[in-house]
Design an enzyme around this catalytic site. Structure first.
Site, PDB file in Angstrom:
ATOM      1  N   CYS A 163       0.811  -1.218   0.000  1.00 38.61           N
ATOM      2  CA  CYS A 163       0.000   0.000   0.000  1.00 38.61           C
ATOM      3  C   CYS A 163       0.841   1.265   0.000  1.00 38.61           C
ATOM      4  CB  CYS A 163      -0.953  -0.009   1.191  1.00 38.61           C
ATOM      5  SG  CYS A 163      -1.951  -1.505   1.264  1.00 38.61           S
ATOM      6  N   HIS A 303      -2.886   7.656   6.378  1.00 39.83           N
ATOM      7  CA  HIS A 303      -3.112   6.372   5.710  1.00 39.83           C
ATOM      8  C   HIS A 303      -4.511   5.880   6.067  1.00 39.83           C
ATOM      9  CE1 HIS A 303      -2.030   2.765   3.616  1.00 39.83           C
ATOM     10  NE2 HIS A 303      -2.239   2.009   4.674  1.00 39.83           N
ATOM     11  N   GLU A 314      -1.348   4.580  13.755  1.00 38.96           N
ATOM     12  CA  GLU A 314      -1.010   5.812  13.037  1.00 38.96           C
ATOM     13  C   GLU A 314      -1.271   7.037  13.916  1.00 38.96           C
ATOM     14  OE1 GLU A 314      -1.464   7.981   8.687  1.00 38.96           O
ATOM     15  OE2 GLU A 314      -2.907   6.419   9.241  1.00 38.96           O
ATOM     16  N   LYS A 335      -9.761   7.880   2.544  1.00 37.11           N
ATOM     17  CA  LYS A 335     -10.211   6.513   2.278  1.00 37.11           C
ATOM     18  C   LYS A 335     -11.637   6.292   2.780  1.00 37.11           C
ATOM     19  CE  LYS A 335      -5.657   4.213   2.243  1.00 37.11           C
ATOM     20  NZ  LYS A 335      -4.771   5.346   2.550  1.00 37.11           N
ATOM     21  N   PHE A 400       1.677  -3.410   3.998  1.00 36.51           N
ATOM     22  CA  PHE A 400       2.035  -4.747   4.455  1.00 36.51           C
ATOM     23  C   PHE A 400       3.535  -4.961   4.233  1.00 36.51           C
ATOM     24  CE2 PHE A 400      -2.309  -7.071   3.754  1.00 36.51           C
ATOM     25  CZ  PHE A 400      -2.837  -6.372   4.822  1.00 36.51           C
TER      26      PHE A 400
END
Length: 414
Positions: A163, A303, A314, A335, A400
């Site tokens: 990502c 993120h 985060e 997102k 990841f």
């Protein structure tokens, strides 16, 4: 002396629109691009929702024969790159194309082609597998096809860091220009992962939201009821340019890219390091590279995937970096509207940071209805966009494998 690097063009294919303008309008309106998956039957899947790109026709950008020889992720990349080049008003025939390159990030590449051609192998035999199978599958082909289409003979490569892929692509492109090895780089990411196998794999990991009853509420970063990410697809490509080169041709400059930080947690294949130090260090390195102070940062595009662990850590990382002094800082996760575009996420969120600076509007985190006590003390810009003068913005991507990448954008001043 190292070169300054500016953004002069942008292109977007996304669940919120098929160009940068429509994407930005829908993003700042707080519109969700999440809905039920239409590409295949999801009856037996735990997750039945995604952020699909609607109404995309590759032949708007490519000849029909060419489009058929490309995976969907490459089609997205080609379209976004074409938009970005036109937006930058690059007259390629007048430029030294040996000094123009392409870097594309993609976490999965042509997984749709892989599934399709495996079915052909099983059901029809090896002689019926497409001769274009390999060139459609491999992740570098997006960058290769963009270069072929536009005759760009400079640096050309793919970045694959889950990502964080397209943030790495942008950071590497920035570094190449900064060091004087190119005049222009077209960089970003593309992903087309809404396929039966990919969705099944993420379902088996229990990584995705199962809020199937309310698709548009499913992606809810930092909310206490979050239960996983919502997968998305699309592409965003940006034109990065040596400042002197851009000024010489009278280019419109959206913003400057001035910092790049990259670290690894070296901790676990999927889980982030619990203390968030790797992510914090990536942000710190981007700030140091730009030569600004922490107090200069106005906005962070987080993120923020809507996973229980990721959002918490985060938040810890941001608070650690700023020593708890975050009252001046706006933080949002787009997102919540686009879903998670995996390897393309950093690219579309880089466009968001650039537009935030250029348009002086911070996009919201929608669906932030139930504040999580473990994700507190940060201003997540809930529900509605906010007019705000942003001079310095960070874009975070965490992947990841423990990949942490942060880019710093700032308002352009001569």
């Amino acid at each position: 002396m190292q070169n300054r690097v500016v953004i002069t063009g942008m292109g977007v294919i996304s669940p919120l629109g098929l160009n940068a303008e429509s994407f930005w309008a829908n993003l700042t309106s707080g519109i969700s691009g999440v809905d039920y998956i239409t590409y295949f039957d999801t009856e037996n899947y735990a997750t039945r929702i995604a952020a699909e790109v609607k109404d995309f026709n590759p032949t708007d950008y490519l000849e029909k024969k060419e489009a058929r020889r490309m995976d969907r992720f490459t089609q997205f990349a080609m379209a976004a790159a074409d938009q970005a080049i036109k937006d930058a008003d690059l007259k390629l025939e007048t430029l030294n194309r040996e000094r123009i390159g392409v870097i594309l990030g993609s976490g999965i590449g042509g997984i749709g082609t892989l599934e399709e051609q495996h079915n052909v192998l099983i059901n029809r035999g090896p002689d019926r597998v497409s001769p274009f199978f390999i060139t459609m599958l491999i992740a570098n082909m997006g960058a290769g096809q963009i270069a072929i289409a536009h005759g760009l003979r400079g640096y050309n490569m793919a970045t694959v860091s889950a990502c964080a892929s397209s943030n790495n692509a942008l950071g590497d492109a920035y570094s190449i220009i900064k060091q004087g090895h190119a005049d222009v780089m077209i960089a970003g990411g593309a992903e087309a992962p809404i396929t039966p196998l990919a969705i099944a794999g993420f379902c088996s990991m229990k990584a995705m939201s199962t809020c199937n009853e309310e698709p548009k509420k499913a992606s809810r970063p930092f909310d206490s009821k979050r239960d996983g990410f919502v997968i998305g697809e699309g592409s965003a490509m940006l034109v990065l340019e040596n400042l002197d080169h851009a000024l010489a041709r009278g280019a419109n400059i959206y913003a400057e890219i001035a910092g790049y930080g990259c670290t690894c947690d070296a901790y676990h294949v999927t889980a982030p390091e619990p203390d968030g130090k790797g992510a914090a260090k990536a942000m710190e390195l981007a700030i140091l590279d730009a030569g600004v102070s922490k107090s200069d940062v106005d906005y962070i595009n987080a993120h923020g995937t809507s996973t229980p662990l990721g959002d918490k850590i985060e938040t810890i990382a941001i608070k650690h970096l700023f020593n708890g002094s975050t009252s001046h800082l706006a933080v949002s996760s787009t997102k919540s509207m686009t879903g998670h575009l995996l390897g393309a996420a950093g690219g579309i969120e880089a466009v968001t940071c650039v537009m935030t600076i250029y348009k002086k509007i911070v996009p919201p985190t929608i669906n932030y209805d139930h504040p999580d006590p473990e994700c507190c003390d940060l201003d997540y810009v809930p529900h509605k966009a906010r007019p705000m003068s942003v001079k310095v913005a960070l874009n975070n991507s965490l992947g990841f494998g423990g990949h942490n990448v942060s880019l710093l954008f700032r308002e352009f001043e001569k």
